[in-house]
Enzyme design. Structure first.
Site, PDB file in Angstrom:
ATOM      1  N   ASP A   1      -2.264  -1.265  -4.023  1.00  0.00           N
ATOM      2  CA  ASP A   1      -2.676   0.087  -4.358  1.00  0.00           C
ATOM      3  C   ASP A   1      -1.417   0.937  -4.410  1.00  0.00           C
ATOM      4  OD1 ASP A   1      -3.700   2.610  -4.575  1.00  0.00           O
ATOM      5  OD2 ASP A   1      -4.904   2.544  -2.744  1.00  0.00           O
TER       6      ASP A   1
ATOM      7  N   ASP B   1     -14.266   1.983  -2.524  1.00  0.00           N
ATOM      8  CA  ASP B   1     -14.119   2.860  -3.682  1.00  0.00           C
ATOM      9  C   ASP B   1     -13.162   2.273  -4.721  1.00  0.00           C
ATOM     10  OD1 ASP B   1     -12.099   3.188  -1.821  1.00  0.00           O
ATOM     11  OD2 ASP B   1     -11.979   5.372  -2.015  1.00  0.00           O
ATOM     12  N   HIS B   2     -12.554   1.133  -4.415  1.00  0.00           N
ATOM     13  CA  HIS B   2     -11.724   0.382  -5.359  1.00  0.00           C
ATOM     14  C   HIS B   2     -12.466  -0.873  -5.814  1.00  0.00           C
ATOM     15  CE1 HIS B   2      -7.725   2.367  -4.380  1.00  0.00           C
ATOM     16  NE2 HIS B   2      -8.485   2.779  -3.381  1.00  0.00           N
TER      17      HIS B   2
ATOM     18  N   TYR C   1       0.860  -1.181   0.000  1.00  0.00           N
ATOM     19  CA  TYR C   1       0.000   0.000   0.000  1.00  0.00           C
ATOM     20  C   TYR C   1       0.896   1.231   0.000  1.00  0.00           C
ATOM     21  CZ  TYR C   1      -3.733   3.214   1.487  1.00  0.00           C
ATOM     22  OH  TYR C   1      -4.637   4.247   1.584  1.00  0.00           O
TER      23      TYR C   1
ATOM     24  N   ASN D   1      -1.352   3.938  -5.883  1.00  0.00           N
ATOM     25  CA  ASN D   1      -1.771   5.344  -5.835  1.00  0.00           C
ATOM     26  C   ASN D   1      -1.149   6.189  -6.942  1.00  0.00           C
ATOM     27  OD1 ASN D   1      -3.762   6.110  -3.833  1.00  0.00           O
ATOM     28  ND2 ASN D   1      -2.344   5.313  -2.300  1.00  0.00           N
TER      29      ASN D   1
END
Length: 260
Positions: free
Chosen positions: A150, A247-248, A110, A152
């Site tokens: 993730d 939201d993913h 992450y 980002n």
């Protein structure tokens, strides 16, 4: 049988559980599931959350309650589990969890977001800078790797709906995209999804604002990144959008790999 791996930022595992994540995992029967942003401490996990339809689970929590954290569910007990990278600030946020099977390692990663403040963006840049030599060394150690998580960062224009309007926003900054250029270029890591899918609008995250989900104004910021020796093992990829757990969206991939 192919090796099936799912990665998903759950934006709170307890919230995702209430939205049906357990049933989804039961149906998919993946070999490994990598989760990010679990936002939980161990005592808050139910028994089902610790091992849903799978034989074993591992969690690396953040020190701060209700923040960050990563997890891996697996059907096969690993030879070794590694929590963190030995960087106190990074590890305190629960951002790296690794399981080893013979010469194969699977990681739940992450990467920090920089969207909340300039200070957090500088922390993100710092983590990226420290990761670069580490990622180089990983490819030199003789192991095969699958890094799920993730990141980002949306890499290319086709990975984000509104690329023109986001070039000054965290997650699509030129410096961030250039870092992925180096990662997938000179260093040699492989964006496994793009091995089998070169289409545009393949998004894994949508803002909760402005009807982004309904209008499919998304970003592809969730990845499975593999060492070059695994490029030819990638069999298929799909983004699960039939249900929403956060939201993913879950990124589901299959590999022609047998766990030792």
């Amino acid at each position: 049988m192919p090796l099936k791996i799912i990665t998903l930022n759950v934006n709170g595992i307890r919230s995702a559980w209430r939205k049906g994540l357990a049933d989804f995992l039961a149906r998919e029967q993946a070999d490994l599931v990598c989760l990010q942003e679990t936002r939980v401490q161990h005592p808050q996990l139910t028994e089902e959350m610790r091992a849903p339809h799978l034989c074993q689970s591992f969690f690396h929590h953040a020190t701060k309650p209700g923040y960050s954290g990563v997890a891996i569910y697996t059907r096969r007990a690993p030879d070794r589990v590694v929590e963190g990278l030995g960087w106190p600030d990074f590890d305190a946020e629960g951002r790296w969890l690794q399981v080893d099977y013979g010469k194969l390692s699977v990681v739940s990663l992450y990467l920090p977001s920089g969207s909340s403040s300039e200070a957090r963006q500088q922390i993100k840049f710092g983590v990226m800078e420290r990761l670069t030599p580490h990622l180089k060394q990983m490819l030199a150690d003789g192991r095969e790797w699958i890094i799920c998580g993730d990141i980002n960062i949306a890499h290319r224009n086709i990975d984000i709906k509104n690329w023109r309007g986001n070039q000054k926003n965290s997650g699509f900054l030129p410096e961030e995209r250039a870092w992925l250029d180096v990662l997938f270029g000179d260093i040699g890591w492989v964006d496994a999804f793009r091995v089998v899918n070169q289409e545009a609008e393949q998004y894994t995250w949508w803002s909760n604002r402005g009807q982004a989900w309904a209008r499919n104004v998304g970003w592809r910021i969730d990845y499975q990144i593999v060492s070059p020796g695994l490029r030819d093992t990638v069999l298929g990829a799909r983004i699960h959008k039939d249900e929403r757990f956060s939201d993913h969206a879950p990124l589901i991939m299959e590999y022609a790999i047998d766990l030792p």
